[in-house]
Design an enzyme around this catalytic site. Structure first.
Site, PDB file in Angstrom:
ATOM      1  N   GLY A  62       2.889  -3.221   8.427  1.00  0.00           N
ATOM      2  CA  GLY A  62       3.129  -3.534   9.835  1.00  0.00           C
ATOM      3  C   GLY A  62       4.585  -3.935  10.050  1.00  0.00           C
ATOM      4  N   THR A  80       0.824  -1.212   0.000  1.00  0.00           N
ATOM      5  CA  THR A  80       0.000   0.000   0.000  1.00  0.00           C
ATOM      6  C   THR A  80       0.859   1.263   0.000  1.00  0.00           C
ATOM      7  N   GLU A 125      -5.885  -6.129   3.458  1.00  0.00           N
ATOM      8  CA  GLU A 125      -5.904  -7.286   2.536  1.00  0.00           C
ATOM      9  C   GLU A 125      -7.022  -7.133   1.512  1.00  0.00           C
TER      10      GLU A 125
HETATM   11  C1  LIG Z   1       7.977 -23.338   7.888  1.00  0.00           C
HETATM   12  C2  LIG Z   1       6.798 -22.554   7.487  1.00  0.00           C
HETATM   13  C3  LIG Z   1       6.904 -21.128   7.876  1.00  0.00           C
HETATM   14  C4  LIG Z   1       5.764 -20.360   7.311  1.00  0.00           C
HETATM   15  C5  LIG Z   1       5.377 -19.364   8.263  1.00  0.00           C
HETATM   16  C6  LIG Z   1       3.925 -19.163   8.185  1.00  0.00           C
HETATM   17  C7  LIG Z   1       3.491 -19.117   9.549  1.00  0.00           C
HETATM   18  C8  LIG Z   1       2.105 -18.580   9.664  1.00  0.00           C
HETATM   19  C9  LIG Z   1       1.806 -18.677  11.066  1.00  0.00           C
HETATM   20  C10 LIG Z   1       1.433 -17.674  11.729  1.00  0.00           C
HETATM   21  C11 LIG Z   1       0.955 -16.431  11.092  1.00  0.00           C
HETATM   22  C12 LIG Z   1       1.096 -15.366  11.965  1.00  0.00           C
HETATM   23  C13 LIG Z   1      -0.093 -14.403  11.962  1.00  0.00           C
HETATM   24  C14 LIG Z   1      -0.427 -13.814  10.766  1.00  0.00           C
HETATM   25  C15 LIG Z   1      -1.343 -12.699  11.001  1.00  0.00           C
HETATM   26  C16 LIG Z   1      -1.361 -11.931   9.794  1.00  0.00           C
HETATM   27  C17 LIG Z   1      -1.884 -10.598  10.118  1.00  0.00           C
HETATM   28  C18 LIG Z   1      -1.911  -9.874   8.884  1.00  0.00           C
HETATM   29  C19 LIG Z   1      -2.070  -8.451   9.143  1.00  0.00           C
HETATM   30  C20 LIG Z   1      -2.438  -7.931   7.851  1.00  0.00           C
HETATM   31  C21 LIG Z   1      -1.842  -6.649   7.599  1.00  0.00           C
HETATM   32  C22 LIG Z   1      -2.308  -6.136   6.304  1.00  0.00           C
HETATM   33  C23 LIG Z   1      -1.632  -6.309   5.186  1.00  0.00           C
HETATM   34  C24 LIG Z   1      -2.105  -5.720   3.906  1.00  0.00           C
HETATM   35  O1  LIG Z   1      -3.136  -5.105   3.818  1.00  0.00           O
HETATM   36  S1  LIG Z   1      -1.126  -5.981   2.553  1.00  0.00           S
HETATM   37  C25 LIG Z   1      -1.836  -5.071   1.238  1.00  0.00           C
HETATM   38  C26 LIG Z   1      -3.064  -5.735   0.740  1.00  0.00           C
HETATM   39  N1  LIG Z   1      -3.555  -5.026  -0.381  1.00  0.00           N
HETATM   40  C27 LIG Z   1      -4.559  -5.458  -1.072  1.00  0.00           C
HETATM   41  O2  LIG Z   1      -5.161  -6.470  -0.773  1.00  0.00           O
HETATM   42  C28 LIG Z   1      -4.879  -4.650  -2.289  1.00  0.00           C
HETATM   43  C29 LIG Z   1      -6.124  -5.149  -2.933  1.00  0.00           C
HETATM   44  N2  LIG Z   1      -6.005  -5.007  -4.346  1.00  0.00           N
HETATM   45  C30 LIG Z   1      -5.985  -6.045  -5.198  1.00  0.00           C
HETATM   46  O3  LIG Z   1      -6.032  -7.196  -4.822  1.00  0.00           O
HETATM   47  C31 LIG Z   1      -5.946  -5.677  -6.649  1.00  0.00           C
HETATM   48  O4  LIG Z   1      -5.392  -4.433  -6.829  1.00  0.00           O
HETATM   49  C32 LIG Z   1      -7.327  -5.732  -7.282  1.00  0.00           C
HETATM   50  C33 LIG Z   1      -7.759  -7.195  -7.317  1.00  0.00           C
HETATM   51  C34 LIG Z   1      -8.360  -4.927  -6.512  1.00  0.00           C
HETATM   52  C35 LIG Z   1      -7.282  -5.160  -8.710  1.00  0.00           C
HETATM   53  O5  LIG Z   1      -6.209  -5.711  -9.416  1.00  0.00           O
HETATM   54  P1  LIG Z   1      -6.187  -5.762 -11.022  1.00  0.00           P
HETATM   55  O6  LIG Z   1      -4.979  -6.434 -11.494  1.00  0.00           O
HETATM   56  O7  LIG Z   1      -6.480  -4.404 -11.528  1.00  0.00           O
HETATM   57  O8  LIG Z   1      -7.405  -6.675 -11.230  1.00  0.00           O
HETATM   58  P2  LIG Z   1      -8.613  -6.630 -12.204  1.00  0.00           P
HETATM   59  O9  LIG Z   1      -8.336  -5.905 -13.484  1.00  0.00           O
HETATM   60  O10 LIG Z   1      -9.822  -6.214 -11.418  1.00  0.00           O
HETATM   61  O11 LIG Z   1      -8.665  -8.133 -12.494  1.00  0.00           O
HETATM   62  C36 LIG Z   1      -7.764  -8.769 -13.385  1.00  0.00           C
HETATM   63  C37 LIG Z   1      -7.983 -10.267 -13.307  1.00  0.00           C
HETATM   64  O12 LIG Z   1      -7.214 -10.791 -12.211  1.00  0.00           O
HETATM   65  C38 LIG Z   1      -8.042 -11.467 -11.305  1.00  0.00           C
HETATM   66  N3  LIG Z   1      -7.480 -11.306  -9.977  1.00  0.00           N
HETATM   67  C39 LIG Z   1      -7.366 -10.179  -9.250  1.00  0.00           C
HETATM   68  N4  LIG Z   1      -6.767 -10.442  -8.078  1.00  0.00           N
HETATM   69  C40 LIG Z   1      -6.473 -11.756  -8.077  1.00  0.00           C
HETATM   70  C41 LIG Z   1      -5.849 -12.633  -7.145  1.00  0.00           C
HETATM   71  N5  LIG Z   1      -5.445 -12.212  -5.949  1.00  0.00           N
HETATM   72  N6  LIG Z   1      -5.704 -13.917  -7.469  1.00  0.00           N
HETATM   73  C42 LIG Z   1      -6.138 -14.379  -8.661  1.00  0.00           C
HETATM   74  N7  LIG Z   1      -6.757 -13.598  -9.594  1.00  0.00           N
HETATM   75  C43 LIG Z   1      -6.923 -12.322  -9.306  1.00  0.00           C
HETATM   76  C44 LIG Z   1      -9.393 -10.832 -11.495  1.00  0.00           C
HETATM   77  O13 LIG Z   1     -10.413 -11.658 -11.031  1.00  0.00           O
HETATM   78  C45 LIG Z   1      -9.414 -10.641 -12.981  1.00  0.00           C
HETATM   79  O14 LIG Z   1      -9.666 -11.866 -13.588  1.00  0.00           O
HETATM   80  P3  LIG Z   1     -10.425 -11.887 -15.006  1.00  0.00           P
HETATM   81  O15 LIG Z   1     -10.395 -13.332 -15.382  1.00  0.00           O
HETATM   82  O16 LIG Z   1      -9.696 -10.979 -15.927  1.00  0.00           O
HETATM   83  O17 LIG Z   1     -11.819 -11.406 -14.725  1.00  0.00           O
HETATM   84  C1  LIG Z   2      -4.326  -1.810  10.425  1.00  0.00           C
HETATM   85  C2  LIG Z   2      -3.856  -1.830   9.001  1.00  0.00           C
HETATM   86  C3  LIG Z   2      -2.760  -2.589   8.672  1.00  0.00           C
HETATM   87  C4  LIG Z   2      -2.277  -2.577   7.359  1.00  0.00           C
HETATM   88  N1  LIG Z   2      -1.159  -3.278   7.061  1.00  0.00           N
HETATM   89  C5  LIG Z   2      -0.656  -3.224   5.805  1.00  0.00           C
HETATM   90  C6  LIG Z   2       0.542  -3.914   5.474  1.00  0.00           C
HETATM   91  O1  LIG Z   2       1.152  -4.574   6.315  1.00  0.00           O
HETATM   92  N2  LIG Z   2       1.018  -3.809   4.222  1.00  0.00           N
HETATM   93  C7  LIG Z   2       0.377  -3.096   3.271  1.00  0.00           C
HETATM   94  O2  LIG Z   2       0.855  -3.042   2.142  1.00  0.00           O
HETATM   95  N3  LIG Z   2      -0.778  -2.465   3.538  1.00  0.00           N
HETATM   96  C8  LIG Z   2      -1.309  -2.506   4.782  1.00  0.00           C
HETATM   97  N4  LIG Z   2      -2.482  -1.861   5.075  1.00  0.00           N
HETATM   98  C9  LIG Z   2      -3.151  -1.086   4.031  1.00  0.00           C
HETATM   99  C10 LIG Z   2      -4.399  -1.763   3.500  1.00  0.00           C
HETATM  100  O3  LIG Z   2      -4.074  -2.885   2.740  1.00  0.00           O
HETATM  101  C11 LIG Z   2      -5.199  -0.742   2.676  1.00  0.00           C
HETATM  102  O4  LIG Z   2      -5.632   0.266   3.565  1.00  0.00           O
HETATM  103  C12 LIG Z   2      -6.367  -1.408   1.990  1.00  0.00           C
HETATM  104  O5  LIG Z   2      -5.931  -2.245   0.938  1.00  0.00           O
HETATM  105  C13 LIG Z   2      -7.395  -0.397   1.459  1.00  0.00           C
HETATM  106  O6  LIG Z   2      -6.825   0.519   0.601  1.00  0.00           O
HETATM  107  P1  LIG Z   2      -7.004   2.099   0.816  1.00  0.00           P
HETATM  108  O7  LIG Z   2      -6.645   2.402   2.216  1.00  0.00           O
HETATM  109  O8  LIG Z   2      -6.260   2.756  -0.254  1.00  0.00           O
HETATM  110  O9  LIG Z   2      -8.541   2.345   0.661  1.00  0.00           O
HETATM  111  P2  LIG Z   2      -9.270   2.990  -0.583  1.00  0.00           P
HETATM  112  O10 LIG Z   2      -9.106   2.061  -1.758  1.00  0.00           O
HETATM  113  O11 LIG Z   2      -8.852   4.396  -0.756  1.00  0.00           O
HETATM  114  O12 LIG Z   2     -10.767   2.913  -0.085  1.00  0.00           O
HETATM  115  C14 LIG Z   2     -11.528   4.064   0.320  1.00  0.00           C
HETATM  116  C15 LIG Z   2     -12.966   3.900  -0.171  1.00  0.00           C
HETATM  117  O13 LIG Z   2     -12.985   3.883  -1.597  1.00  0.00           O
HETATM  118  C16 LIG Z   2     -13.751   2.785  -2.054  1.00  0.00           C
HETATM  119  N5  LIG Z   2     -13.196   2.266  -3.318  1.00  0.00           N
HETATM  120  C17 LIG Z   2     -11.885   2.191  -3.674  1.00  0.00           C
HETATM  121  N6  LIG Z   2     -11.761   1.614  -4.891  1.00  0.00           N
HETATM  122  C18 LIG Z   2     -12.995   1.300  -5.312  1.00  0.00           C
HETATM  123  C19 LIG Z   2     -13.537   0.662  -6.484  1.00  0.00           C
HETATM  124  N7  LIG Z   2     -12.746   0.214  -7.448  1.00  0.00           N
HETATM  125  N8  LIG Z   2     -14.853   0.499  -6.567  1.00  0.00           N
HETATM  126  C20 LIG Z   2     -15.678   0.925  -5.573  1.00  0.00           C
HETATM  127  N9  LIG Z   2     -15.233   1.515  -4.431  1.00  0.00           N
HETATM  128  C21 LIG Z   2     -13.930   1.698  -4.305  1.00  0.00           C
HETATM  129  C22 LIG Z   2     -13.638   1.748  -0.944  1.00  0.00           C
HETATM  130  O14 LIG Z   2     -14.738   0.848  -0.969  1.00  0.00           O
HETATM  131  C23 LIG Z   2     -13.637   2.618   0.302  1.00  0.00           C
HETATM  132  O15 LIG Z   2     -14.965   2.871   0.670  1.00  0.00           O
HETATM  133  C24 LIG Z   2      -2.963  -1.838   6.364  1.00  0.00           C
HETATM  134  C25 LIG Z   2      -4.100  -1.107   6.712  1.00  0.00           C
HETATM  135  C26 LIG Z   2      -4.547  -1.095   8.016  1.00  0.00           C
HETATM  136  C27 LIG Z   2      -5.752  -0.281   8.365  1.00  0.00           C
END
Ligand SMILES: CCCCCCCC/C=C\CCCCCCCCCCC/C=C/C(=O)SCCNC(=O)CCNC(=O)[C@H](O)C(C)(C)COP(=O)(O)OP(=O)(O)OC[C@H]1O[C@@H](n2cnc3c(N)ncnc32)[C@H](O)[C@@H]1OP(=O)(O)O
Ligand SMILES: Cc1cc2nc3c(=O)[nH]c(=O)nc-3n(C[C@H](O)[C@H](O)[C@H](O)COP(=O)(O)OP(=O)(O)OC[C@H]3O[C@@H](n4cnc5c(N)ncnc54)[C@H](O)[C@@H]3O)c2cc1C
Length: 643
Positions: free
Chosen positions: A198, A139, A441
């Site tokens: 994080g 992000t 996520e």
């Molecule tokens: C020995 C072993 C050791 C291993 C250790 C493991 C141990 C584990 C144990 C303990 C774990 C410990 C505890 C863990 C706790 C975890 C806590 C976590 C805290 C979380 C903190 C937060 C982190 C974050 O937030 S990270 C940032 C996350 N950001 C996002 O999620 C952003 C969201 N955005 C997106 O996903 C994409 O931008 C999008 C999907 C919205 C748009 O992407 P785009 O390419 O533009 O897609 P689009 O044009 O709409 O679609 C194109 C086609 O692709 C398909 N598609 C999209 N996404 C996916 C995907 N993810 N997978 C597959 N396909 C995907 C989509 O459907 C379209 O398909 P089509 O066929 O063309 O229609």
């Molecule tokens: C506690 C916490 C921990 C995090 N940890 C991590 C981390 O470890 N690593 C990391 O990379 N990120 C992390 N993030 C970031 C997180 O992944 C993003 O905040 C999240 O993916 C949402 O994106 P944004 O904040 O840009 O929201 P935005 O996308 O700006 O969303 C704002 C509003 O716009 C709307 N919107 C946006 N796009 C569209 C669309 N296409 N269509 C319709 N509505 C839409 C949403 O629904 C929402 O209402 C963390 C966030 C938090 C709060």
């Protein structure tokens, strides 16, 4: 033991231990879970001060100390199974995210899924030994999500430099320099500064950075790079790295969510994760079999979050139901003793659906995990056919379960009256730590739209005569019906009949959204505009249900019957979640039900009670002595020194 809660357990009509075994998967799994829990809960190294009475910096310090102990102990006890690590971690930091979450939950899994064997040796082994501490930086301040494929500034065939780009088009870049065999990383604008990861702010020394790959003058979209950010000996930020903590948040007090600005940072060619996509030494780009493999770790965590929703609900309703069994209020009948608040029908109507949802989500979480393991196993074998369904299922279930749980936690808190507002209940903490699952996520609305995209594709395949498999097979079997076709027959006592009605409703909603897009397309002539103009239909379940008024009344009457049936087993059903008191950490949710004496005891630990007259109040005493109330306040400082 509180006599009310004893009576509740005596009245239960089933064997609690057997149900616990079912929830865990088997008696052996229950035994092992308890063994791991007792390793932590009886270990003096994990003693802590109640974080409610600490500052944010103290909370961070305490969490880091416990996390470091945790890693040592995991090693000492040879615990390496991901499920067992997860149990262990949840006992060390109950209900609280911690500074190493991103290292364990995203950095290590991303390496496992996207690193080459050579990169596994170089990064995974030291990361497993905690020499490398990593985070996952996707992000940015200006963007939470990416859509490269459709942008003029970034496609596989378009030159990097295009005229008339706005600042929003500039995202973090990794440009390959063949002369030095390095990538040069830059955050070209304020909005492209990485924001939120994080453990980035202070804890990590490496980050997996998602940036646009540029090579041979072309941009190839989002790719993952391993970027060292702090010196391995001194922990001081490396040249070109501007990094720090983003400040206090709604919750996540133990976590140093951070910012990262990259200023001409050079990393070697083989720091790009190259299991799938590759860059050759001459700069030639080799495409991955699927561009979406870069998003694999998010699918992993989304799948995991479904189970976390269940756990948050199990905790919340355990607290609220146990408390409701020992709390007495009002008189149902004049002159009679005050009843337990759990006997009020409205209280049951608040809490029993939450209890049922906690059970349902537990099993959905297990299903999601099995599905993730099955399909990711296929992906490792080179079969990518299950990826779209896995993505749609995990995105949709993540959004659905977190939204539902988020609301239900608050219902539980309010059902505890005033004491639910006290941090001693644990419910405020459960809420603030859980609520960002609706955002991170993948923001929930955006995730729902991803699922809708898959459903619409499946719908058009079904209309084209294809026999669909898996979770969307109902679209092939059922013919959506217009509302005018009347209501389907329903037997609310029969699960199969309920499932059929849900499937028909789902099919109707997909059809509604598809029709809306068709209509909008005629008006707007652009697929994207038509999609946006139909987004409400795509995301929200329509208000038109499929039930007739008599059927809805029948459901309502049946719910009342079910409340009566559930009542004698309510406490036993939450006991079966087997949430240890230390893990639950709630005065209201104690197993023994002795709420009031512990509430009093807890309050006495408030730092405000450390002295009978807190230092700040001495000024009031001084003011009173000098009879200065109402006089010019700034002079009080000099007066205080003279007294
Ligand atoms: C020995 C072993 C050791 C291993 C250790 C493991 C141990 C584990 C144990 C303990 C774990 C410990 C505890 C863990 C706790 C975890 C806590 C976590 C805290 C979380 C903190 C937060 C982190 C974050 O937030 S990270 C940032 C996350 N950001 C996002 O999620 C952003 C969201 N955005 C997106 O996903 C994409 O931008 C999008 C999907 C919205 C748009 O992407 P785009 O390419 O533009 O897609 P689009 O044009 O709409 O679609 C194109 C086609 O692709 C398909 N598609 C999209 N996404 C996916 C995907 N993810 N997978 C597959 N396909 C995907 C989509 O459907 C379209 O398909 P089509 O066929 O063309 O229609
Ligand atoms: C506690 C916490 C921990 C995090 N940890 C991590 C981390 O470890 N690593 C990391 O990379 N990120 C992390 N993030 C970031 C997180 O992944 C993003 O905040 C999240 O993916 C949402 O994106 P944004 O904040 O840009 O929201 P935005 O996308 O700006 O969303 C704002 C509003 O716009 C709307 N919107 C946006 N796009 C569209 C669309 N296409 N269509 C319709 N509505 C839409 C949403 O629904 C929402 O209402 C963390 C966030 C938090 C709060």
């Amino acid at each position: 033991m509180n006599p009310d809660i004893v009576k509740e357990r005596q009245n239960a009509t089933f064997n609690v231990e057997k149900l616990t075994n079912i929830l865990d998967g088997s008696p052996e799994k229950t035994r092992r879970r308890r063994e791991i829990e007792s390793m932590v809960l009886n270990d003096p190294d994990f003693q802590e001060q109640d974080p409610n009475f600490l500052s944010r910096s103290e909370r961070y310090d305490q969490a880091v100390r416990k996390s470091a102990q945790m890693i040592l102990k995991l090693r000492e006890f040879g615990i390496s199974d991901p499920d067992e690590i997860y149990y262990y971690k949840n006992c060390v930091h109950p209900d609280r995210p911690e500074p190493l979450d991103l290292h364990l939950g995203m950095f290590l899994p991303t390496l496992l899924n996207q690193a080459t064997p050579e990169q596994m040796d170089r990064f995974f082994t030291p990361a497993w030994n905690l020499q490398i501490i990593g985070t996952y930086a996707q992000t940015e301040m200006g963007h939470g999500w990416w859509r490269c494929s459709q942008r003029a500034s970034c496609s596989a065939t378009t030159p990097t430099v295009l005229p008339a780009l706005t600042s929003e088009d500039w995202r973090p870049q990794a440009t390959f320099d063949p002369a030095t065999q390095e990538f040069v990383l830059n955050s070209p604008t304020i909005s492209s500064i990485k924001w939120w990861p994080g453990g980035l702010g202070k804890t990590s020394n490496h980050a997996i950075v998602l940036a646009q790959l540029h090579t041979q003058g072309n941009c190839h979209g989002l790719h993952a790079f391993i970027v060292p950010i702090r010196d391995m000996d001194t922990h001081v930020p490396l040249p070109g790295i501007v990094v720090g903590d983003i400040g206090p948040k709604f919750g996540f007090s133990e976590v140093d969510n951070g910012f990262l600005k990259l200023e001409n940072v050079r990393i070697p060619l083989d720091n790009m994760l190259m299991k799938y996509a590759k860059v050759e030494p001459d700069g030639t780009y080799v495409k991955p079999p699927s561009a979406k493999l870069t998003y694999g770790t998010m699918v992993f965590i989304r799948s995991m979050i479904v189970g976390q929703s269940a756990l948050a609900l199990a905790k919340s309703c355990t607290i609220a139901i146990r408390y409701s069994a020992v709390r007495h209020q009002s008189e149902l009948k004049p002159g009679e003793p005050e009843p337990q608040i759990l006997n009020f029908q409205t209280q049951q109507h608040k809490l029993f659906p939450v209890l049922a949802t906690a059970y349902a989500f537990t099993f959905v979480g297990q299903y999601m995990k099995q599905t993730y393991n099955r399909i990711s196993g296929d992906i490792h074998e080179g079969d990518y056919s299950g990826l779209p369904e896995l993505h749609a299922l995990s995105a949709g279930l993540k959004a659905f379960t977190t939204w539902a749980a988020n609301g239900a936690i608050e219902v539980c808190r309010m059902s505890c009256g005033g004491h639910g507002y006290s941090r001693s209940s644990a419910l405020p903490d459960i809420y603030v730590e859980f609520t960002p699952t609706c955002t991170y996520e993948g923001e929930n609305t955006v995730m729902m739209l991803q699922t809708a995209r898959y459903l619409l594709k499946s719908y058009s395949q079904a209309r084209g005569g294809q026999q669909l498999q898996g979770s969307v097979s109902y679209l092939s079997r059922l013919q959506p019906q217009p509302v005018s076709a009347g209501v389907p027959p329903l037997n609310i006592q029969d699960l199969a009949s309920l499932v059929q009605v849900y499937q028909l409703r789902a099919a109707n909603l997909v059809e509604l959204a598809a029709t809306s897009i068709q209509q909008e397309l005629q008006l707007r002539h652009s697929q994207e505009d038509a999609w946006n103009s139909s987004a409400i239909d795509l995301v929200r379940a329509s208000d038109a249900g499929l039930l007739s008024v008599p059927q809805a009344l029948q459901v309502s009457a049946h719910i009342k019957e079910l409340l009566i049936q559930l009542r004698p087993n309510a406490v036993a059903l939450v006991d079966a979640f087997d949430l240890n008191d230390k893990k639950l950490n709630s005065v209201l949710g104690r197993y023994d039900g002795n709420v009031y004496e512990h509430l009093f005891e807890w309050a006495r630990h408030s730092p405000l009670n450390a002295s009978e007259v807190p230092p700040a109040l001495t000024i009031i005493v001084i003011i009173k002595h000098n009879q200065l109330i109402g006089s010019f306040f700034p002079r009080s400082t000099s007066l205080s020194t003279s007294t």
